[in-house]
Design a protein around this motif. Sequence first.
Motif, PDB file in Angstrom:
ATOM      1  N   ASP A 144      25.984  66.790   9.962  1.00 50.93           N
ATOM      2  CA  ASP A 144      26.542  65.499   9.541  1.00 50.93           C
ATOM      3  C   ASP A 144      26.966  65.510   8.066  1.00 50.93           C
ATOM      4  N   TYR A 145      27.385  66.666   7.603  1.00 48.53           N
ATOM      5  CA  TYR A 145      27.758  66.873   6.197  1.00 48.53           C
ATOM      6  C   TYR A 145      28.742  65.808   5.697  1.00 48.53           C
ATOM      7  N   PHE A 146      29.816  65.561   6.447  1.00 42.04           N
ATOM      8  CA  PHE A 146      30.863  64.663   5.949  1.00 42.04           C
ATOM      9  C   PHE A 146      30.382  63.213   5.871  1.00 42.04           C
ATOM     10  N   GLN A 147      29.574  62.786   6.839  1.00 44.85           N
ATOM     11  CA  GLN A 147      29.022  61.428   6.779  1.00 44.85           C
ATOM     12  C   GLN A 147      28.082  61.301   5.592  1.00 44.85           C
ATOM     13  N   LEU A 148      27.270  62.329   5.372  1.00 49.16           N
ATOM     14  CA  LEU A 148      26.340  62.294   4.236  1.00 49.16           C
ATOM     15  C   LEU A 148      27.086  62.291   2.908  1.00 49.16           C
ATOM     16  N   GLU A 149      28.186  63.028   2.843  1.00 48.16           N
ATOM     17  CA  GLU A 149      28.972  63.011   1.607  1.00 48.16           C
ATOM     18  C   GLU A 149      29.525  61.613   1.340  1.00 48.16           C
ATOM     19  N   PHE A 150      30.012  60.968   2.369  1.00 55.35           N
ATOM     20  CA  PHE A 150      30.533  59.604   2.202  1.00 55.35           C
ATOM     21  C   PHE A 150      29.418  58.655   1.765  1.00 55.35           C
ATOM     22  N   ASP A 151      28.283  58.713   2.456  1.00 52.17           N
ATOM     23  CA  ASP A 151      27.164  57.827   2.121  1.00 52.17           C
ATOM     24  C   ASP A 151      26.644  58.094   0.707  1.00 52.17           C
ATOM     25  N   MET A 152      26.655  59.352   0.313  1.00 54.13           N
ATOM     26  CA  MET A 152      26.225  59.699  -1.040  1.00 54.13           C
ATOM     27  C   MET A 152      27.194  59.092  -2.064  1.00 54.13           C
ATOM     28  N   ARG A 153      28.463  59.042  -1.743  1.00 49.65           N
ATOM     29  CA  ARG A 153      29.440  58.409  -2.631  1.00 49.65           C
ATOM     30  C   ARG A 153      29.160  56.901  -2.749  1.00 49.65           C
ATOM     31  N   LEU A 154      28.743  56.290  -1.640  1.00 47.15           N
ATOM     32  CA  LEU A 154      28.354  54.878  -1.689  1.00 47.15           C
ATOM     33  C   LEU A 154      27.146  54.700  -2.602  1.00 47.15           C
ATOM     34  N   TYR A 155      26.227  55.635  -2.543  1.00 52.96           N
ATOM     35  CA  TYR A 155      25.046  55.597  -3.405  1.00 52.96           C
ATOM     36  C   TYR A 155      25.454  55.667  -4.880  1.00 52.96           C
ATOM     37  N   LEU A 156      26.420  56.517  -5.194  1.00 50.36           N
ATOM     38  CA  LEU A 156      26.895  56.625  -6.579  1.00 50.36           C
ATOM     39  C   LEU A 156      27.554  55.326  -7.038  1.00 50.36           C
ATOM     40  N   ILE A 157      28.283  54.674  -6.137  1.00 54.10           N
ATOM     41  CA  ILE A 157      28.864  53.371  -6.466  1.00 54.10           C
ATOM     42  C   ILE A 157      27.742  52.387  -6.766  1.00 54.10           C
ATOM     43  N   GLN A 158      26.714  52.390  -5.922  1.00 51.32           N
ATOM     44  CA  GLN A 158      25.573  51.493  -6.134  1.00 51.32           C
ATOM     45  C   GLN A 158      24.923  51.744  -7.496  1.00 51.32           C
ATOM     46  N   LEU A 159      24.761  53.001  -7.864  1.00 51.69           N
ATOM     47  CA  LEU A 159      24.185  53.325  -9.178  1.00 51.69           C
ATOM     48  C   LEU A 159      25.072  52.814 -10.305  1.00 51.69           C
ATOM     49  N   ASP A 160      26.391  52.970 -10.153  1.00 48.78           N
ATOM     50  CA  ASP A 160      27.328  52.474 -11.175  1.00 48.78           C
ATOM     51  C   ASP A 160      27.245  50.965 -11.345  1.00 48.78           C
TER      52      ASP A 160
END
Length: 167
Positions: A144-160
């Motif tokens: 599920d690499y691509f889904q995790l990459e997308f979700d991780m990007r959402l996490y970075l937005i949340q941190l920002d």
Amino acid sequence: MKTNYISHYPINVQAQVQQMIDQDRLGLFLLAKYPTAHRVANDKELREYVLGLKNRYLKKSNPLSKVVYDNKIHVINNALGLHSYVSRVQGGKLKSKNEIRISSVFKKAPLAFLSMIVVHELAHLKEKEHGKAFYQLCEHMLPDYFQLEFDMRLYLIQLDLGGAIYS
């Protein structure tokens, strides 16, 4: 709009994320999907974790000389982790070193995100460029690499947005 980490995704996806941001639901969405942070707390534990994945999927690849969390990696510059390969002549012999550095931002993140970044950096041991073979190897190690990459990007937005959601 704080969706710079997903700017290459379709407009409708960006709009859905923006709606979650506007309704202050992004952090809740992430917590529902990834309720806890990992416990890989220091460089020694990170090295053990990385070597476990490497030995499972890339046994015959070159050894790693260093695996560390790195405070100097700035996620803003699109670097979540770094793989470096250094060759030197030492005493008439060519010595090479492979190093993996993971941004310290991911010390307090879900294990799935750490896994995605580690898999990405390990894939560089075999495939230097981000091509089809590279991403096939990432998917082999983490389906599920691509889904995790997308979700991780959402996490970075949340941190920002100023919202650390894991303590």
